[in-house]
Write an enzyme that holds these catalytic residues in place. Structure first.
Site, short mmCIF file in Angstrom:
data_model
loop_
_atom_site.label_atom_id
_atom_site.label_comp_id
_atom_site.label_asym_id
_atom_site.label_seq_id
_atom_site.Cartn_x
_atom_site.Cartn_y
_atom_site.Cartn_z
N ASP A 243 -5.59 7.93 -4.18
CA ASP A 243 -4.45 7.16 -3.67
C ASP A 243 -4.91 6.23 -2.54
O ASP A 243 -5.31 6.69 -1.48
CB ASP A 243 -3.38 8.13 -3.15
CG ASP A 243 -2.06 7.46 -2.83
OD1 ASP A 243 -2.00 6.21 -2.82
OD2 ASP A 243 -1.08 8.18 -2.57
N HIS A 337 2.33 2.86 -12.69
CA HIS A 337 2.53 2.63 -11.26
C HIS A 337 1.51 1.65 -10.70
O HIS A 337 1.87 0.74 -9.93
CB HIS A 337 2.43 3.97 -10.53
CG HIS A 337 2.66 3.90 -9.05
ND1 HIS A 337 3.92 3.75 -8.51
CD2 HIS A 337 1.79 3.94 -8.00
CE1 HIS A 337 3.83 3.72 -7.19
NE2 HIS A 337 2.55 3.82 -6.86
#
Length: 429
Positions: A243, A337
């Site tokens: 991330d 995403h």
């Protein structure tokens, strides 16, 4: 009461060499013994033993590890805690000014807070009533960052100085916001690579608030500890995904333009400052973990193993948005995403994400209360966070596995020069 049915731990055989070592360390105090165990992490024992033990090689003080000596600077062009590396432990806390407290009391509070932050970030005790929680530790990369919420300006009679960029965020369909854990007059972000150092700073900031302000909400988070991986790498979140791959980097030519208010920006007191959007995002981990690894990768658009785009290459390889498989399907799904959040899919909108994970136990429904304390930084949230979140709101595959539960937007002024406190240009201008 111990379980009497358990077999008694076998006393380990002691060799002559061990007897000599034990004799050499007789007289080491309990405090010294435990302090050494905490500093080195060395725990010795034998298989089946009920407890371990630790001992210092001598009474001479051992030097701090690099983790303890790492120091961030309080004074500077920008406040600390924005471009610094992710820390292992963090606390986010919002305050509301007390009834009757106004601009004068706010100025005195920011003066106290700034001095406390300066001292603690240097590895010094706070100036009064120090709790000694971090007495044996170094700075441990401690950062303390201060910001002002929308409501702060009315409370202090400074409405004309409130930035338009601080206008309330729009509502999003993924929002399930708890107003009691959102917004606030003042916001403080604390981060450190040692949990006690971070807690020590939190308590000092809370004590400094005195009668001027009271805690509105507090959230506690964590990241992987520095040195826990075999090589430096992008962090992982609680879904196991890498991330932060496409975070803007200070080395990029337009980094300051995207993240910080310019020197001659408006209002003038926000020069070199930034705007922080803070969101508590619950991850619905029970649902997420039912997906296969391939399905999880399709939701994100990146490989779980190394963060590389599904179109190929490694983590830093540019994503090929047009690549298809043998059946003609997009390799990176249209609602992935990572595809939706790309700056080139959002008119160049970019923000610097600097989050902490959280885990607050099990909620009344028996599911983990865990997820991400999402913190992003930008020169203008209307050109950073808002357009990206609107795009995500319309069709992000990840949205069914997350829930935004609280929100805040804060104006974070530039750093304080030597002899100044954070926010002085606003409060005394």
């Amino acid at each position: 009461m111990p379980d009497q049915s358990l077999p008694k731990a076998r006393t380990p055989e002691v060799t002559p060499g061990q007897r000599e070592a034990a004799s050499a360390h007789e007289g080491i105090s309990r405090r010294r013994l435990l302090g050494t165990a905490g500093a080195t992490g060395l725990v010795l024992g034998t298989a089946g033993a009920a407890v371990g033990y630790a001992a210092a090689p001598s009474e001479a003080a051992a030097p701090l590890t690099s983790l303890g000596t790492d120091r961030a600077m309080f004074h500077g062009k920008h406040q600390p805690g924005i471009t610094d590396g992710l820390q292992a432990r963090g606390h986010l806390v919002a305050f509301d000014l007390a009834a009757g407290a106004g601009r004068k009391e706010a100025a005195a509070l920011l003066r106290r807070w700034s001095e406390t932050a300066r001292r603690l970030m240097a590895g010094e005790p706070s100036s009064h009533d120090d709790t000694d929680v971090a007495r044996d530790a170094g700075p441990s990369s401690l950062t303390v960052t201060f910001g002002f919420g929308h409501s702060f300006f009315a409370r202090t009679g400074l409405e004309k100085q409130r930035p338009t960029a601080l206008d309330p965020l729009p509502e999003f369909s993924s929002d399930h916001l708890d107003k009691n854990r959102s917004n606030g007059d003042l916001w403080v972000q604390i981060g450190a690579n040692d949990a006690l150092v971070a807690f020590h700073a939190l308590r000092a900031i809370q004590q400094d608030a005195g009668r001027a302000a009271k805690v509105r909400w507090q959230m506690n988070g964590f990241n992987r500890s520095p040195g826990a991986t075999s090589h430096p790498m992008t962090a992982r979140n609680l879904m196991g995904q890498v991330d932060g791959t496409r975070n803007p980097k200070p080395s990029e030519a337009d980094f300051d333009q995207r993240i910080f208010v310019p020197e001659k920006g408006e209002p003038a007191w926000m020069a070199n400052g930034s705007y922080a959007v803070v969101r508590r995002i619950r991850m619905l981990l029970d649902d997420w973990e039912k997906l296969s690894g391939k399905a999880q990768e399709d939701v994100i658009g990146r490989r779980k193993s190394d963060g590389a785009a599904l179109s190929g290459g490694d983590e830093t390889t540019a994503m090929d948005l047009e690549k298809t498989d043998a059946e003609g399907n997009l390799v990176v799904p249209i609602n992935a995403h990572a595809r939706i959040t790309r700056p080139d899919q959002n008119g160049g909108a970019a923000m610097l994400r600097r989050p902490f994970s959280f885990h607050d136990g099990i909620d009344p429904d028996g599911v983990p209360d865990a997820g991400l304390l999402f913190i992003c930084w930008q020169a203008d949230p209307l050109r950073g966070f808002v357009p990206v979140q609107r795009k995500l709101d319309r069709g992000d595959a990840l949205s069914q596995f997350i829930r935004h539960e609280s929100s805040g937007l804060f104006a974070v002024p530039g750093g304080a020069a030597e002899g100044e406190y954070v926010g002085q240009k606003l409060l005394e201008g």
